[in-house]
Design an enzyme around this catalytic site. Structure first.
Site: not given
Ligand SMILES: Cc1cc2nc3c(=O)[nH]c(=O)nc-3n(C[C@H](O)[C@H](O)[C@H](O)COP(=O)(O)O)c2cc1C
Length: 405
Positions: A59, A114, A162-163, A190, A274, A298, A301, A329, A331
């Site tokens: 994950y 998360g 974060q929503l 997001t 985001k 992400h 992702r 954001d 890496g």
């Protein structure tokens, strides 16, 4: 006389090791007993992998599809080189930044990740204590494994929430109001996962895990990559306590720009978007009243674009023209990476996996060490380029070679 231990110690500290990961790993064993022994953020990766069960590791580490974007997030940095500047008095450096009137010691931000109790029992509270100790901004995920009130208490200061938009605005409003009442000063909505994703690595590693997932997850057959809140693996998340989650989607495929106004109508918090990557979306964000942007895929992702976020920063920053803060954001593993993003116009830089490696390996102490390492590397880059404050890091501080090295 030949001293084997001394040689190993010397060799393990050599930067040459970065080029030989397996060799590096061999010598790392036993050398890192506490978080302060780690020399760079990668030292935490293999330690965390040993501490975290395979399904959870999957994950954490997964990208999407063939993971080209995940790789691009790292490779993108090689396009840019630092331009040194000598004979500048760099005896006093200041890495602080201000976001919405609040000062932080560093431009490095803890991204929303998360389910942090899946990586260490301290979870988001461990990360919050580290953020407090080092004076960093923390953004808490909707999917947090600890309620926002407890995390804010541990942080001892404002955090951002974060929503995930969900597909039911009443539920969304409840989440936002709870975060605001707890003391969050901004909501980062997001938008990069409107309708699922293909996380192969996660599924492969899940299959190697011999533990009984059903003992912790309400529905162990639920699809972690395309979560529905109700009835799935997310039903018992603290932010959904007291909310009827039956059939609820965590995100909505029908979301359009008018959502930003609806959100602003129900909260006084700053609204940050985001998951944007292009100048067109950045311009729309400003036009629709966004207070900030996080350039993000992400962590490789979401959409398999093949673009690294560092390669998207300048077009977004140029479209925004300084009207709102631009974070990025994806890496970031070295202080020089952070420096490059600041030079390209970012106001601040988020990290995800690196601090979770620290958390997984040593809890709060690990997160603190990750922050120390990155801050120290950033300071060294600032020293070398004669930039004494973050605002002095500009386009003139780097070269864009136009190709990945
Ligand atoms: C395990 C994991 C969980 C994540 N959970 C969330 C989340 O709940 N909400 C969100 O907006 N982003 C989430 N992200 C994305 C991060 O906020 C961030 O964009 C990304 O990790 C940055 O890339 P990096 O991991 O290469 O530093 C998650 C990332 C990871 C690795």
């Amino acid at each position: 006389m030949y001293d084997r231990r001394a040689f190993i110690k010397f060799a393990a500290a050599s930067p040459l090791f970065a080029a030989f990961p397996s060799f590096r790993e061999t010598f790392q064993q036993g050398n890192i007993e506490q978080a302060v022994d780690a020399l760079d953020v990668f030292d935490f990766q293999s330690l965390a992998q040993k501490a975290i069960p395979p399904a959870h590791w999957g994950y954490l580490m997964t990208g999407v599809d063939g993971e080209e974007t995940l790789k691009a997030n790292r490779d993108g940095f090689t396009r840019y080189q630092l331009r040194t500047k000598r004979f500048v008095d760099v005896s006093r450096l200041d890495t602080s930044v201000e976001l919405f009137g609040i000062k932080f010691n560093s431009p490095i931000v803890l991204c929303p990740v998360g389910s942090q109790r899946a990586f260490h029992r301290d979870g988001e509270v461990g990360a919050a204590r580290a953020a407090q100790a080092k004076g960093h901004l923390q953004i808490l995920s909707t999917q947090t494994s600890i309620g926002v009130e407890e995390v804010i208490k541990a942080r001892g200061g404002p955090i951002w929430y974060q929503l995930y938009t969900t597909d039911n605005f009443d539920v969304t409003t409840k989440l936002v109001k709870r975060a605001e009442a707890a003391g969050c000063t901004a909501v980062a909505v997001t938008v990069d996962l409107p309708a699922g994703r293909n996380t192969e690595t996660m599924t492969r590693l899940q299959r190697t895990d011999t533990r009984n997932c059903g003992s912790c997850h309400e529905d162990a057959t639920g699809d972690l990559a395309n979560p529905r809140v109700g009835g799935g693996t997310n039903a018992n998340k603290p932010m959904f306590a007291g909310i009827n989650t039956q059939g609820l989607g965590l995100t909505s495929p029908s979301l359009t720009w008018d959502f930003i106004k609806r959100l602003k109508d129900v909260t006084k918090m700053k609204v940050v978007i985001k998951g944007l990557e292009t100048r067109e979306d950045a311009a729309q964000a400003v036009d629709h009243g966004a207070d900030g942007i996080v350039v993000s895929n992400h962590g490789g992702r979401a959409t398999e674009t093949g673009r690294g976020t560092i390669e998207c920063v300048s077009e977004v920053a140029q479209a925004v023209r300084g009207r709102i803060p631009v974070l990025v954001d994806g890496g970031f593993r070295r202080g020089t990476d952070v420096f490059k993003a600041l030079a390209l116009g970012a106001t601040a830089v988020g990290i995800g996996r690196p601090y979770i490696w620290g958390l997984g390996a040593f809890g709060q102490q690990g997160v603190e060490r990750v922050l120390d390492i990155l801050n120290n590397e950033l300071r060294l880059a600032m020293v070398g380029c004669g930039t004494r404050i973050v605002k002095e890091i500009t386009a003139a501080s780097i070269i864009d070679t136009g190709r990945r090295g």
